[in-house]
Design an enzyme around this catalytic site. Sequence first.
Site, PDB file in Angstrom:
ATOM      1  N   LYS A 260       0.852  -1.193   0.000  1.00 61.40           N
ATOM      2  CA  LYS A 260       0.000   0.000   0.000  1.00 61.40           C
ATOM      3  C   LYS A 260       0.885   1.238   0.000  1.00 61.40           C
ATOM      4  O   LYS A 260       1.734   1.404   0.864  1.00 61.40           O
ATOM      5  CB  LYS A 260      -0.892  -0.005   1.238  1.00 61.40           C
ATOM      6  CG  LYS A 260      -1.690   1.281   1.453  1.00 61.40           C
ATOM      7  CD  LYS A 260      -2.426   1.274   2.787  1.00 61.40           C
ATOM      8  CE  LYS A 260      -3.039   2.627   3.086  1.00 61.40           C
ATOM      9  NZ  LYS A 260      -3.704   2.672   4.418  1.00 61.40           N
ATOM     10  N   LYS A 272     -10.140  13.301   7.782  1.00 55.15           N
ATOM     11  CA  LYS A 272      -9.695  12.998   9.133  1.00 55.15           C
ATOM     12  C   LYS A 272      -9.690  14.257   9.979  1.00 55.15           C
ATOM     13  O   LYS A 272      -9.542  15.376   9.455  1.00 55.15           O
ATOM     14  CB  LYS A 272      -8.261  12.430   9.106  1.00 55.15           C
ATOM     15  CG  LYS A 272      -8.074  11.115   8.397  1.00 55.15           C
ATOM     16  CD  LYS A 272      -6.602  10.727   8.410  1.00 55.15           C
ATOM     17  CE  LYS A 272      -6.357   9.451   7.629  1.00 55.15           C
ATOM     18  NZ  LYS A 272      -6.887   8.272   8.347  1.00 55.15           N
ATOM     19  N   ASP A 283       1.653   6.552   5.344  1.00 57.19           N
ATOM     20  CA  ASP A 283       0.669   5.592   4.854  1.00 57.19           C
ATOM     21  C   ASP A 283       1.139   4.861   3.596  1.00 57.19           C
ATOM     22  O   ASP A 283       0.390   4.088   3.017  1.00 57.19           O
ATOM     23  CB  ASP A 283      -0.668   6.302   4.600  1.00 57.19           C
ATOM     24  CG  ASP A 283      -1.856   5.421   4.927  1.00 57.19           C
ATOM     25  OD1 ASP A 283      -1.677   4.398   5.614  1.00 57.19           O
ATOM     26  OD2 ASP A 283      -2.973   5.749   4.486  1.00 57.19           O
ATOM     27  N   ARG A 346      -7.266  -0.310   0.997  1.00 58.08           N
ATOM     28  CA  ARG A 346      -7.719  -1.612   0.508  1.00 58.08           C
ATOM     29  C   ARG A 346      -8.103  -1.558  -0.975  1.00 58.08           C
ATOM     30  O   ARG A 346      -8.090  -2.578  -1.659  1.00 58.08           O
ATOM     31  CB  ARG A 346      -8.881  -2.121   1.352  1.00 58.08           C
ATOM     32  CG  ARG A 346     -10.142  -1.275   1.296  1.00 58.08           C
ATOM     33  CD  ARG A 346     -11.070  -1.577   2.451  1.00 58.08           C
ATOM     34  NE  ARG A 346     -10.499  -1.099   3.712  1.00 58.08           N
ATOM     35  CZ  ARG A 346     -11.042  -1.364   4.905  1.00 58.08           C
ATOM     36  NH1 ARG A 346     -12.130  -2.116   5.007  1.00 58.08           N
ATOM     37  NH2 ARG A 346     -10.484  -0.898   6.002  1.00 58.08           N
TER      38      ARG A 346
END
Length: 492
Positions: A260, A272, A283, A346
């Site tokens: 990812k 957020k 991330d 995902r």
Amino acid sequence: MVNLTLSTRSAADAPGDALVIALVSDSAGTNGAALAPGHDLSRKIVTHLTSVIADLELGGKVGEVTVVAAVPSVASKVVVLAGIGDLGSGSDDLENIRQGVGTAIRSLSKKKKATVVVPGTTAEIVAATAEGVALGAYAVSKAGTTNQDAVDAVVLVGPGDAASRKAVKRAAALGSAVAYCRDLVNLAPNLLYPETFVDSLAEKTKGTKVKLKSYDMKALRAGGFGGTVGVGQGSANEPRIAVLSYAPSRPKATIAFVGKGITFDSGGLCIKPAGGMLTMKCDMAGAAAVAAAVLAVAELGLPVAVTGYLGLAENMPSSTAQRPSDVVTMRGGTTVEVLNTDAEGRMVLGDCIALASESAPDAIIDIATLTGAQVIALANTAAVMANDDALRSRVVDASATVGEAMWPMPLPKELRSALDSINADLAHKGGSEGGMLTAGIFLSEFVGKGIPWSHIDIAGPAFNDKGATGYSPKGGTGFGVRTLVGLAESYV
């Protein structure tokens, strides 16, 4: 990166800024610490250091570092006593060596040349010592500057047999790979975005046996990578998928690593809170780990074919961003209803897993900073899920061997219904219950039939926002690189 060499010369005669000697603790807790075996120091030096150990009541616990100046008959300017705990030969004991030596090396950030005495004679102890040095000798470079705060060169004093030399060479390769992963994670998100990530890969693969292919936005749309396009369409920095391949002749296995690579995660339209964005440059740590691992496997010349698939996107809110309730078509044709734009990782992983499946590898392993649920459940221990019990055990065993904490988790069949959608083949997330597990179940939907697959959630251990500890600096930790390399080695 530190220059790491092995020597059989006398440790006392080695010139430099510091001589690092390991201290072992007394498991009974009655006699205090003692110098670890393996040194060739004279009786005069040992007597002096033993007196210092007693006077300072040193315990030899892991992470204890004591600097001793003006040690007689020692050429180095100072002697550094590094606690490594109760020395044994198990995986925990080897990790204690890594952590203890790594702490000592990290404490020498202002020094340029050091010597480290290997606390034993086996190749496994040499390897652990060398890895502790290679991992601990990293320091973050400030933007626009050249790093001046890391040890330049370390000489390991220990056995000179072929197995030990090989162990040091491997440690240097791992250290270089982990440093690259950490560098990527630590880069500011205005400097690292999908395009510049690919540029970095292009530069890093020059002169290696690793080949790079990348998909730009046009190719992503044409290739049906709807998950990646959807996540990245809200940013001025367009998404990419990068594919790194290492293909030795007559490989013993073919493995796909999937990472990812969300270079910054604002949450998209489901934005957020401000505090939640402070570490979101990390991330992309899964993609960084995959890139670094493929490069290390190639440098080590392992007879295993490895392909890394990096899903790279920046998740931003704008008038072009995807919305909750959007339905996208993933690589392979599966339609997915997006319920929360802050569950974006995902989606890029699903596309990449589907792409990886098309080559029918022997195994697919994805790694990602995927869910907050992992952090709540396991803190800095990564979670391992799989559609194949043997592969899950192989991943966990590899992590234990290299010293990266991971724990096996299930994929309960009864949770699959949480991903049902009336508008698409699949909803992209479930409810609040078992969020880490339903994320894994979602990813499993994109694995080709009959292909063993494992998912590693590293949301907790990928980034250290507290203080440096052991061989881990503050910031990107490089977690997962060594497990992926160890996993590839397990097929040899």
